[in-house]
Write a protein that holds these residues in place. Sequence first.
Motif, PDB file in Angstrom:
ATOM      1  N   UNK C 216       0.836  -1.203   0.000  1.00  0.00           N
ATOM      2  CA  UNK C 216       0.000   0.000   0.000  1.00  0.00           C
ATOM      3  C   UNK C 216       0.871   1.253   0.000  1.00  0.00           C
ATOM      4  N   UNK C 217       1.912   1.255   0.821  1.00  0.00           N
ATOM      5  CA  UNK C 217       2.774   2.435   0.887  1.00  0.00           C
ATOM      6  C   UNK C 217       3.553   2.627  -0.410  1.00  0.00           C
ATOM      7  N   UNK C 218       4.047   1.547  -0.966  1.00  0.00           N
ATOM      8  CA  UNK C 218       4.798   1.631  -2.217  1.00  0.00           C
ATOM      9  C   UNK C 218       3.898   2.148  -3.340  1.00  0.00           C
ATOM     10  N   UNK C 219       2.668   1.661  -3.370  1.00  0.00           N
ATOM     11  CA  UNK C 219       1.694   2.120  -4.365  1.00  0.00           C
ATOM     12  C   UNK C 219       1.432   3.619  -4.197  1.00  0.00           C
ATOM     13  N   UNK C 220       1.342   4.052  -2.943  1.00  0.00           N
ATOM     14  CA  UNK C 220       1.111   5.484  -2.676  1.00  0.00           C
ATOM     15  C   UNK C 220       2.283   6.318  -3.164  1.00  0.00           C
ATOM     16  N   UNK C 221       3.501   5.823  -2.947  1.00  0.00           N
ATOM     17  CA  UNK C 221       4.684   6.559  -3.422  1.00  0.00           C
ATOM     18  C   UNK C 221       4.632   6.703  -4.939  1.00  0.00           C
ATOM     19  N   UNK C 222       4.251   5.646  -5.629  1.00  0.00           N
ATOM     20  CA  UNK C 222       4.185   5.700  -7.098  1.00  0.00           C
ATOM     21  C   UNK C 222       3.117   6.698  -7.548  1.00  0.00           C
ATOM     22  N   UNK C 223       1.993   6.713  -6.837  1.00  0.00           N
ATOM     23  CA  UNK C 223       0.956   7.693  -7.184  1.00  0.00           C
ATOM     24  C   UNK C 223       1.440   9.124  -6.930  1.00  0.00           C
TER      25      UNK C 223
END
Lengths: 470, 46, 239
Positions: C216-223
């Motif tokens: 979830x955090x990695x996905x947020x960073x990409x967004x």
Amino acid sequence: MTQGALLKASDLSVTRGARPVLDNLDIQINQEDILCLIGENGSGKTTLIESLIGILPINTGQIKWLSGDGNSVIVRDHLGARRKPFPFGLTLQSDGICGEEKVRERLESALKVNGLNLKQNEIMSFLDEWGLSHRSEDRVSQLSAGLRRRLAVLSGMAPVLFCETPRIVFLDEPTEGLDLFSRDLLKSWIGELSANGNAVVMASHDEDLISCSTRILRVEDGKISETKNTTQISELKERKLFVDTSSDSIRSFFLWGVSIERRNPVDTIGKATPAILALLLSYSIVGRTNISNSELELFSALILAPAFISAIVSPAMIRRLNEEDCGKWWSATCGPQFRPATSLLASSIILPIPLTYLSWFVLEGMITGDVNQNAIYWLWLPSIVIMDISCASTALHMLVSDLRRSSAAAASLLLVVLVWPFIQVVDALSMILDNGMTWELSTSSPLVSLLFASVISAMVWAVAIFIPDA
Amino acid sequence: MSGTTELIMAYGIMSAIIVFYVNHLRSRIVFLSSKISEFSTSVEEE
Amino acid sequence: MHPDLSVRIRNGIIVTSMGIFGIICTAFLGIFYAPGVDPMAWNSPEAQRIFYWHVPFAWSSFLAFCMLFVGALSWYRNRSEWGWRWVSTGSDLGLLFGAGVVTSGPIWGSVEWGVPWDWGDLRLNTFALLTGVALFLVLSRRSQPDGQETRDTLAAIGLFGFALVPITAVATTLYQKRHPGIVVVDGEGTGLDPVMRAVLMFGTLSFMVLFVGLSMLSDSVLRLEDTAEQAKRRLDEVN
């Protein structure tokens, strides 16, 4: 301000291959000059600029640069001598920027090679003026072509505009790819450069730019004809000028190379990967049939093979320097020391010792019989000679890097010569494994074999480095 | 050899890897958030 | 920042924290509570407790490569942005957990087997190759400019990496040399003390929760990176 001469080229002739491009030209560039080179495509405008900055050899005449305090240096002469010119600004037609550099880093390098060590907020203000501050931490490859061109032009002009000492700026087709905002800014900076006593030399087809020049030189059939032009004096912006310290362009070049490699270690990985694969192959082959201590030369070759492979792989730095004529920009800035410096920067200096020790630890259990127990303390010595081989290999890769289509075949043929010093190093290691390290100077001593290998590598390096510039 | 040293070493390295990555994510989130608000302010000013 | 993104980040932090708490408990249970192994049958009985993190690390890396595979398929089929985010997250987590396995494994192996690595063991070497593929993907994403060709190339490499997952997982039963076989599933020649199994299951569950939180955090960073890039492009036009 007194109009002193900054550059004098006399009796200048340049050929490109067999084709004469410039024929017995005399040019003098003075302070406050805004000199525009015009002419058809292929008339020799870029050749003239590249000759004046010293990266092209000349057939006749000489090119002398002068500083404001009475010093002068002959940058090129017809005898093949080349010297580093005084610091100057340069924007090449192909930008001259490697895609892996960051925007801020690029401007910083351009300022540093001209002896200007500015604070970060000052650098950011220049970027902000050109609408690039929001991209300061982005890599150049992420920018659009227009923004890359802005950066190239800014990096060419800023080191001279903000310097107290009058210098020359060379701009090759600066308006290509620039939007209206950037063109207007370019013209105003050109006016400011001239008003501060600097000289601007540009090659352009842009009518707007031609009209703001004080001297227009038409290059045609190898000759130049000059027309004077009157321009309006621009409104000077209040700017803080900086005192330049002595520029150490070679140090800047090394720091640039190291920071790019740290950010993207493709060179290190590209050299280490085939080396480790070779080691794994050796391990699996030797594991089936153990080596006896009568086959020490074979064992030594297997120990040193990974380091040798890492030494001869084509360095990523050469590809980086070929990108958008980045190497040409550094060559112009660093002078004749550029080629030797590149051969050291791009060589496999950090890998040979760890790879040799890694090979030893992986393979040592596979040799039956006794080897000299102290050999492990001397493995670094053959590895250092492999570093020499690496420098020679890099020099050979550089030699053929300009042959864009046939470089691969030519390089692989030339690298064969490096097998000879490698065999000498293998001999030396097998002697160390057999009888230990000795310091005597006889034909059967490891030291003499290693020295011989070093000398061969040094000769190959010297030939590959110095002949192209001759 | 009971392996207690190796036990501590292994858990230490695995913990360090997780801590490193979590810290990397944290610093990226903080950096990007500040950059986005800076850019948004600049766009509004222009 | 978009409110939706703030909520995602907050939820990611909560789940990651739960996962970290769980794995810390697993470590304590594994080191101080779980029964030890027979010291006569094992060379380094204490080192065996590495198992309670080593095995969930391995399973998490397999999960990461599944994520990478699904993302790569989605990218090729639909050029979907979520597919590319799964490729990016899957490679990051594959490297994270793979690195943990290839460091803890040799440490354990050096005291238990006497050698840190066995070049002849298929499972060990395919796992190392998996981790190498993940490392390549992470380094390449950092070094290459983002674009369709880059994404296509890296997604293809991710698919290749995934192909190694079933080979690695099954290799223990087909080609077991040195690495132990599957001990969690009851069967002939396998078997685990119930308490040990319980701790291991708890550890696996904790690592799954941690995996979800980190995803979830990695996905947020990409967004966030996408949002920042869009803002920069607007500034490019304005300037």
